[in-house]
Design a protein around this motif. Sequence first.
Motif, PDB file in Angstrom:
ATOM      1  N   ALA A   1       7.910  -2.207   8.260  1.00 28.08           N
ATOM      2  CA  ALA A   1       8.688  -1.990   7.040  1.00 28.08           C
ATOM      3  C   ALA A   1       8.076  -0.254   6.824  1.00 28.08           C
ATOM      4  O   ALA A   1       6.896   0.051   7.352  1.00 28.08           O
ATOM      5  CB  ALA A   1       8.361  -2.698   6.034  1.00 28.08           C
ATOM      6  N   PRO A   2       8.973   0.578   6.182  1.00 24.05           N
ATOM      7  CA  PRO A   2       8.422   1.986   6.181  1.00 24.05           C
ATOM      8  C   PRO A   2       7.305   2.245   5.207  1.00 24.05           C
ATOM      9  O   PRO A   2       7.313   1.397   4.030  1.00 24.05           O
ATOM     10  CB  PRO A   2       9.731   2.669   5.759  1.00 24.05           C
ATOM     11  CG  PRO A   2      10.548   1.428   5.121  1.00 24.05           C
ATOM     12  CD  PRO A   2      10.214   0.265   5.651  1.00 24.05           C
ATOM     13  N   ALA A   3       6.643   3.176   5.360  1.00 20.16           N
ATOM     14  CA  ALA A   3       5.927   3.776   4.127  1.00 20.16           C
ATOM     15  C   ALA A   3       6.590   4.227   2.903  1.00 20.16           C
ATOM     16  O   ALA A   3       7.614   4.630   2.968  1.00 20.16           O
ATOM     17  CB  ALA A   3       5.112   4.879   4.705  1.00 20.16           C
TER      18      ALA A   3
ATOM     19  N   LEU B   1       8.396  -5.088  -6.807  1.00 18.13           N
ATOM     20  CA  LEU B   1       7.286  -4.529  -5.910  1.00 18.13           C
ATOM     21  C   LEU B   1       6.643  -3.299  -6.561  1.00 18.13           C
ATOM     22  O   LEU B   1       7.511  -2.649  -7.016  1.00 18.13           O
ATOM     23  CB  LEU B   1       8.250  -4.555  -4.740  1.00 18.13           C
ATOM     24  CG  LEU B   1       7.342  -3.989  -3.347  1.00 18.13           C
ATOM     25  CD1 LEU B   1       8.023  -4.384  -2.227  1.00 18.13           C
ATOM     26  CD2 LEU B   1       7.224  -2.309  -3.375  1.00 18.13           C
ATOM     27  N   THR B   2       5.425  -3.296  -6.259  1.00 12.42           N
ATOM     28  CA  THR B   2       4.697  -2.025  -6.911  1.00 12.42           C
ATOM     29  C   THR B   2       3.947  -1.414  -5.922  1.00 12.42           C
ATOM     30  O   THR B   2       3.456  -2.019  -4.812  1.00 12.42           O
ATOM     31  CB  THR B   2       3.798  -2.275  -7.971  1.00 12.42           C
ATOM     32  OG1 THR B   2       2.771  -3.371  -7.515  1.00 12.42           O
ATOM     33  CG2 THR B   2       4.385  -2.863  -9.230  1.00 12.42           C
ATOM     34  N   VAL B   3       3.872  -0.120  -5.881  1.00 13.04           N
ATOM     35  CA  VAL B   3       3.138   0.677  -5.059  1.00 13.04           C
ATOM     36  C   VAL B   3       2.319   1.463  -5.773  1.00 13.04           C
ATOM     37  O   VAL B   3       2.891   2.359  -6.302  1.00 13.04           O
ATOM     38  CB  VAL B   3       4.222   1.612  -3.900  1.00 13.04           C
ATOM     39  CG1 VAL B   3       3.344   2.437  -3.088  1.00 13.04           C
ATOM     40  CG2 VAL B   3       5.177   0.598  -3.280  1.00 13.04           C
ATOM     41  N   PRO B   4       1.014   1.208  -5.602  1.00 13.30           N
ATOM     42  CA  PRO B   4       0.044   1.936  -6.522  1.00 13.30           C
ATOM     43  C   PRO B   4      -0.040   3.383  -6.243  1.00 13.30           C
ATOM     44  O   PRO B   4      -0.051   3.713  -5.396  1.00 13.30           O
ATOM     45  CB  PRO B   4      -1.226   1.212  -6.527  1.00 13.30           C
ATOM     46  CG  PRO B   4      -1.085   0.651  -5.252  1.00 13.30           C
ATOM     47  CD  PRO B   4       0.319   0.366  -4.921  1.00 13.30           C
TER      48      PRO B   4
ATOM     49  N   PRO C   1       0.680  -1.299   0.164  1.00 13.54           N
ATOM     50  CA  PRO C   1       0.006   0.119   0.071  1.00 13.54           C
ATOM     51  C   PRO C   1       0.764   1.349   0.142  1.00 13.54           C
ATOM     52  O   PRO C   1       2.113   1.295   0.399  1.00 13.54           O
ATOM     53  CB  PRO C   1      -1.008  -0.203   1.125  1.00 13.54           C
ATOM     54  CG  PRO C   1      -0.080  -0.965   1.947  1.00 13.54           C
ATOM     55  CD  PRO C   1       0.487  -2.027   1.427  1.00 13.54           C
ATOM     56  N   ARG C   2       0.222   2.280  -0.599  1.00 14.72           N
ATOM     57  CA  ARG C   2       1.055   3.478  -0.759  1.00 14.72           C
ATOM     58  C   ARG C   2       0.849   4.445   0.514  1.00 14.72           C
ATOM     59  O   ARG C   2       0.102   4.387   1.211  1.00 14.72           O
ATOM     60  CB  ARG C   2       0.379   4.472  -2.071  1.00 14.72           C
ATOM     61  CG  ARG C   2       1.160   5.714  -1.993  1.00 14.72           C
ATOM     62  CD  ARG C   2       0.456   6.733  -3.026  1.00 14.72           C
ATOM     63  NE  ARG C   2      -0.527   5.927  -3.851  1.00 14.72           N
ATOM     64  CZ  ARG C   2      -1.624   6.675  -4.155  1.00 14.72           C
ATOM     65  NH1 ARG C   2      -1.981   7.927  -3.969  1.00 14.72           N
ATOM     66  NH2 ARG C   2      -2.634   6.079  -5.074  1.00 14.72           N
ATOM     67  N   ASP C   3       2.196   5.032   0.811  1.00  9.79           N
ATOM     68  CA  ASP C   3       2.228   5.908   2.088  1.00  9.79           C
ATOM     69  C   ASP C   3       1.930   5.415   3.247  1.00  9.79           C
ATOM     70  O   ASP C   3       1.096   6.185   4.101  1.00  9.79           O
ATOM     71  CB  ASP C   3       1.582   7.448   1.577  1.00  9.79           C
ATOM     72  CG  ASP C   3       2.315   8.001   0.279  1.00  9.79           C
ATOM     73  OD1 ASP C   3       3.393   7.901   0.206  1.00  9.79           O
ATOM     74  OD2 ASP C   3       1.390   8.834  -0.457  1.00  9.79           O
ATOM     75  N   LYS C   4       1.998   4.038   3.566  1.00  9.28           N
ATOM     76  CA  LYS C   4       1.468   3.574   4.686  1.00  9.28           C
ATOM     77  C   LYS C   4       2.682   2.692   5.271  1.00  9.28           C
ATOM     78  O   LYS C   4       3.078   1.656   4.597  1.00  9.28           O
ATOM     79  CB  LYS C   4       0.310   3.000   4.353  1.00  9.28           C
ATOM     80  CG  LYS C   4      -0.829   2.814   5.289  1.00  9.28           C
ATOM     81  CD  LYS C   4      -2.099   2.011   4.840  1.00  9.28           C
ATOM     82  CE  LYS C   4      -2.669   1.188   5.636  1.00  9.28           C
ATOM     83  NZ  LYS C   4      -3.602  -0.013   5.221  1.00  9.28           N
TER      84      LYS C   4
END
Length: 126
Positions: A101-103, A123-126, A56-59
Amino acid sequence: MMRLHSTVVATCLTAVTALSACGGSAPATLFPSLGADVVVFQAKGSRFVTDIVHVPRDKAWTLALDNQDGLPHNVVILDRDNTSVFASAVFTGSALKTEPAPALPAGDYHFTCAVHPDMKGTLTVP
Ligand SMILES: [Cu+2]
């Protein structure tokens, strides 16, 4: 550092207990008892079985490495510029360990193992 280590071990024991309750096999829906923020990386035969992973993004999230080899593995996440943004603890299997793990900002990343650079995944972060 000692405190972090204890946390990882305690989390691992919980995970192992949960696994035993499931009969020890790894179904397609991996470790539902680990929680919604857990992203599982499975290593087997010196490759990442899970070679495409979404985060997940920014999380902040929890990395779970399911190391099924009697070899040391970890997960090193690299950005587009090949800069390491996170490296999890190296440990020898068979074991499953989780750690915070970090955002991450949106983007395309890849991951590898510090011990075995031939182990690769996306690894993708949408
Ligand atoms: Cu490795």
